[in-house]
Design a protein around this motif. Structure first.
Motif, PDB file in Angstrom:
ATOM      1  N   CYS A  96       0.824  -1.218   0.000  1.00  0.00           N
ATOM      2  CA  CYS A  96       0.000   0.000   0.000  1.00  0.00           C
ATOM      3  C   CYS A  96       0.853   1.262   0.000  1.00  0.00           C
ATOM      4  O   CYS A  96       0.605   2.177  -0.784  1.00  0.00           O
ATOM      5  CB  CYS A  96      -0.957  -0.002   1.188  1.00  0.00           C
ATOM      6  N   TYR A  97       1.842   1.319   0.870  1.00  0.00           N
ATOM      7  CA  TYR A  97       2.698   2.513   0.914  1.00  0.00           C
ATOM      8  C   TYR A  97       3.448   2.677  -0.407  1.00  0.00           C
ATOM      9  O   TYR A  97       3.591   3.787  -0.914  1.00  0.00           O
ATOM     10  CB  TYR A  97       3.658   2.456   2.104  1.00  0.00           C
ATOM     11  N   GLY A  98       3.902   1.558  -0.981  1.00  0.00           N
ATOM     12  CA  GLY A  98       4.603   1.623  -2.266  1.00  0.00           C
ATOM     13  C   GLY A  98       3.713   2.095  -3.404  1.00  0.00           C
ATOM     14  O   GLY A  98       4.101   2.956  -4.203  1.00  0.00           O
ATOM     15  N   VAL A  99       2.501   1.559  -3.476  1.00  0.00           N
ATOM     16  CA  VAL A  99       1.572   1.940  -4.534  1.00  0.00           C
ATOM     17  C   VAL A  99       1.181   3.412  -4.399  1.00  0.00           C
ATOM     18  O   VAL A  99       1.167   4.150  -5.390  1.00  0.00           O
ATOM     19  CB  VAL A  99       0.321   1.036  -4.548  1.00  0.00           C
ATOM     20  N   VAL A 100       0.891   3.836  -3.175  1.00  0.00           N
ATOM     21  CA  VAL A 100       0.489   5.238  -2.971  1.00  0.00           C
ATOM     22  C   VAL A 100       1.621   6.180  -3.366  1.00  0.00           C
ATOM     23  O   VAL A 100       1.399   7.159  -4.082  1.00  0.00           O
ATOM     24  CB  VAL A 100       0.029   5.482  -1.516  1.00  0.00           C
ATOM     25  N   CYS A 101       2.834   5.890  -2.925  1.00  0.00           N
ATOM     26  CA  CYS A 101       3.964   6.758  -3.299  1.00  0.00           C
ATOM     27  C   CYS A 101       4.187   6.755  -4.806  1.00  0.00           C
ATOM     28  O   CYS A 101       4.469   7.800  -5.398  1.00  0.00           O
ATOM     29  CB  CYS A 101       5.235   6.323  -2.566  1.00  0.00           C
ATOM     30  N   SER A 157       5.225  13.918 -11.618  1.00  0.00           N
ATOM     31  CA  SER A 157       6.131  13.961 -12.764  1.00  0.00           C
ATOM     32  C   SER A 157       5.571  13.151 -13.926  1.00  0.00           C
ATOM     33  O   SER A 157       4.749  12.273 -13.747  1.00  0.00           O
ATOM     34  CB  SER A 157       7.511  13.441 -12.363  1.00  0.00           C
ATOM     35  N   ALA A 158       6.040  13.483 -15.070  1.00  0.00           N
ATOM     36  CA  ALA A 158       5.590  12.793 -16.279  1.00  0.00           C
ATOM     37  C   ALA A 158       6.251  11.420 -16.340  1.00  0.00           C
ATOM     38  O   ALA A 158       7.456  11.310 -16.528  1.00  0.00           O
ATOM     39  CB  ALA A 158       5.950  13.614 -17.512  1.00  0.00           C
ATOM     40  N   VAL A 159       5.463  10.387 -16.146  1.00  0.00           N
ATOM     41  CA  VAL A 159       5.962   9.023 -16.211  1.00  0.00           C
ATOM     42  C   VAL A 159       5.693   8.520 -17.627  1.00  0.00           C
ATOM     43  O   VAL A 159       4.545   8.482 -18.059  1.00  0.00           O
ATOM     44  CB  VAL A 159       5.266   8.124 -15.160  1.00  0.00           C
ATOM     45  N   PRO A 160       6.761   8.154 -18.341  1.00  0.00           N
ATOM     46  CA  PRO A 160       6.588   7.739 -19.744  1.00  0.00           C
ATOM     47  C   PRO A 160       6.067   6.309 -19.876  1.00  0.00           C
ATOM     48  O   PRO A 160       6.764   5.413 -20.327  1.00  0.00           O
ATOM     49  CB  PRO A 160       7.999   7.868 -20.314  1.00  0.00           C
ATOM     50  N   ILE A 161       4.821   6.105 -19.454  1.00  0.00           N
ATOM     51  CA  ILE A 161       4.214   4.781 -19.498  1.00  0.00           C
ATOM     52  C   ILE A 161       2.709   4.968 -19.718  1.00  0.00           C
ATOM     53  O   ILE A 161       2.125   5.928 -19.218  1.00  0.00           O
ATOM     54  CB  ILE A 161       4.523   4.017 -18.181  1.00  0.00           C
ATOM     55  N   SER A 162       2.114   4.068 -20.452  1.00  0.00           N
ATOM     56  CA  SER A 162       0.666   4.160 -20.675  1.00  0.00           C
ATOM     57  C   SER A 162      -0.083   3.807 -19.387  1.00  0.00           C
ATOM     58  O   SER A 162       0.456   3.119 -18.514  1.00  0.00           O
ATOM     59  CB  SER A 162       0.241   3.210 -21.792  1.00  0.00           C
ATOM     60  N   ASP A 163      -1.319   4.258 -19.304  1.00  0.00           N
ATOM     61  CA  ASP A 163      -2.136   3.961 -18.131  1.00  0.00           C
ATOM     62  C   ASP A 163      -2.296   2.453 -17.950  1.00  0.00           C
ATOM     63  O   ASP A 163      -2.198   1.930 -16.844  1.00  0.00           O
ATOM     64  CB  ASP A 163      -3.520   4.605 -18.263  1.00  0.00           C
ATOM     65  N   LYS A 164      -2.528   1.758 -19.061  1.00  0.00           N
ATOM     66  CA  LYS A 164      -2.728   0.311 -19.026  1.00  0.00           C
ATOM     67  C   LYS A 164      -1.462  -0.401 -18.520  1.00  0.00           C
ATOM     68  O   LYS A 164      -1.534  -1.313 -17.704  1.00  0.00           O
ATOM     69  CB  LYS A 164      -3.097  -0.183 -20.432  1.00  0.00           C
ATOM     70  N   GLU A 165      -0.314   0.044 -18.996  1.00  0.00           N
ATOM     71  CA  GLU A 165       0.956  -0.544 -18.564  1.00  0.00           C
ATOM     72  C   GLU A 165       1.230  -0.225 -17.094  1.00  0.00           C
ATOM     73  O   GLU A 165       1.745  -1.058 -16.342  1.00  0.00           O
ATOM     74  CB  GLU A 165       2.113  -0.051 -19.442  1.00  0.00           C
ATOM     75  N   PHE A 166       0.865   0.978 -16.671  1.00  0.00           N
ATOM     76  CA  PHE A 166       1.044   1.375 -15.275  1.00  0.00           C
ATOM     77  C   PHE A 166       0.234   0.457 -14.355  1.00  0.00           C
ATOM     78  O   PHE A 166       0.742  -0.049 -13.355  1.00  0.00           O
ATOM     79  CB  PHE A 166       0.640   2.841 -15.096  1.00  0.00           C
ATOM     80  N   VAL A 167      -1.019   0.213 -14.709  1.00  0.00           N
ATOM     81  CA  VAL A 167      -1.874  -0.689 -13.928  1.00  0.00           C
ATOM     82  C   VAL A 167      -1.274  -2.094 -13.921  1.00  0.00           C
ATOM     83  O   VAL A 167      -1.245  -2.765 -12.874  1.00  0.00           O
ATOM     84  CB  VAL A 167      -3.326  -0.698 -14.467  1.00  0.00           C
ATOM     85  N   LYS A 168      -0.773  -2.534 -15.054  1.00  0.00           N
ATOM     86  CA  LYS A 168      -0.154  -3.862 -15.152  1.00  0.00           C
ATOM     87  C   LYS A 168       1.021  -3.977 -14.173  1.00  0.00           C
ATOM     88  O   LYS A 168       1.184  -4.995 -13.498  1.00  0.00           O
ATOM     89  CB  LYS A 168       0.310  -4.105 -16.593  1.00  0.00           C
ATOM     90  N   GLN A 169       1.828  -2.923 -14.079  1.00  0.00           N
ATOM     91  CA  GLN A 169       2.968  -2.932 -13.157  1.00  0.00           C
ATOM     92  C   GLN A 169       2.513  -2.930 -11.696  1.00  0.00           C
ATOM     93  O   GLN A 169       3.125  -3.573 -10.843  1.00  0.00           O
ATOM     94  CB  GLN A 169       3.906  -1.753 -13.440  1.00  0.00           C
ATOM     95  N   LEU A 170       1.433  -2.193 -11.394  1.00  0.00           N
ATOM     96  CA  LEU A 170       0.896  -2.197 -10.030  1.00  0.00           C
ATOM     97  C   LEU A 170       0.374  -3.586  -9.665  1.00  0.00           C
ATOM     98  O   LEU A 170       0.513  -4.036  -8.528  1.00  0.00           O
ATOM     99  CB  LEU A 170      -0.218  -1.158  -9.875  1.00  0.00           C
ATOM    100  N   GLU A 171      -0.206  -4.268 -10.638  1.00  0.00           N
ATOM    101  CA  GLU A 171      -0.669  -5.646 -10.417  1.00  0.00           C
ATOM    102  C   GLU A 171       0.513  -6.573 -10.162  1.00  0.00           C
ATOM    103  O   GLU A 171       0.479  -7.392  -9.254  1.00  0.00           O
ATOM    104  CB  GLU A 171      -1.428  -6.164 -11.640  1.00  0.00           C
ATOM    105  N   ARG A 172       1.533  -6.432 -10.970  1.00  0.00           N
ATOM    106  CA  ARG A 172       2.725  -7.280 -10.829  1.00  0.00           C
ATOM    107  C   ARG A 172       3.406  -7.080  -9.479  1.00  0.00           C
ATOM    108  O   ARG A 172       4.025  -7.991  -8.950  1.00  0.00           O
ATOM    109  CB  ARG A 172       3.723  -6.990 -11.951  1.00  0.00           C
ATOM    110  N   ALA A 173       3.285  -5.886  -8.922  1.00  0.00           N
ATOM    111  CA  ALA A 173       3.948  -5.570  -7.661  1.00  0.00           C
ATOM    112  C   ALA A 173       3.237  -6.177  -6.446  1.00  0.00           C
ATOM    113  O   ALA A 173       3.821  -6.226  -5.362  1.00  0.00           O
ATOM    114  CB  ALA A 173       4.045  -4.054  -7.491  1.00  0.00           C
ATOM    115  N   LEU A 174       2.001  -6.645  -6.623  1.00  0.00           N
ATOM    116  CA  LEU A 174       1.279  -7.246  -5.507  1.00  0.00           C
ATOM    117  C   LEU A 174       2.049  -8.487  -5.037  1.00  0.00           C
ATOM    118  O   LEU A 174       2.305  -9.397  -5.820  1.00  0.00           O
ATOM    119  CB  LEU A 174      -0.142  -7.643  -5.929  1.00  0.00           C
TER     120      LEU A 174
END
Length: 185
Positions: free
Chosen positions: A144-149, A157-174
């Protein structure tokens, strides 16, 4: 059908409107109240301070999103996508919160603690537990702390990643031990 806003919703809209042109830490209760045509006393009938209002705004939206997890056809991916969409749709307001709140009243601190509570409550409810085991509690905190940060960094900041890819990475981090609680298969 006419849907009327509650006083809390009106105060929330007032704060959001004011935050479009002023840092959150510079906005007063008097300004929030005057902006929507109520008295400061009315404000204090509903909230302790502006940080209580901020907490209410976020928790109301987050609860709407995460309560859907109890349904059959709502996935962890859907929840993360909805959270990201909420952050994107409210980017200017949330960015103001991230940059202009600190200490115990910081938006990051509040959202992290609230996320831990949502996760813990979800696992306790779905697993019929009184208390979360300590090893899971630590994993919930780390995630939770990692995802929120990470979400807050995404706002700032401008993160050079698509929204879909960002969600995919948040899923992978679980963490693997938590996946069985959030994936129905």
């Amino acid at each position: 059908m006419i849907i009327r806003q509650t006083t809390k919703e009106i105060l929330a809209e007032s704060l959001k409107e004011l935050s479009a042109s002023k840092p959150i830490d510079k906005i007063t209760i008097k300004e929030i109240s005057a902006n929507c045509g109520v008295t400061s006393k009315t404000f204090y009938n509903h909230f302790q301070d502006k940080y209580d209002l901020i907490a209410w705004i976020y928790s109301t939206q987050a609860e709407k999103i995460f309560s859907k997890l109890y349904g059959e056809n709502y996935t962890w991916n859907n929840a993360l996508t909805d959270v990201l969409n909420y952050f994107l749709e409210n980017k200017k307001f949330l960015r103001n919160l991230v940059l202009n709140t600190s200490g115990q009243d910081s938006f990051i601190n509040y959202v992290s603690k609230f996320s831990v509570k949502i996760f813990s409550d979800y696992i306790k409810r779905t697993q019929n537990l009184e208390k979360i085991p300590q090893d899971l509690e630590i994993l919930i905190n780390v995630y939770c702390y990692g995802v929120v940060c990470t979400l807050c960094e995404f706002l700032i900041s401008a993160v050079p990643i698509s929204d879909k890819e960002f969600v995919k990475q948040l899923e992978r981090a679980l963490p693997e031990p938590l996946k069985k609680y959030f994936y129905k298969n």
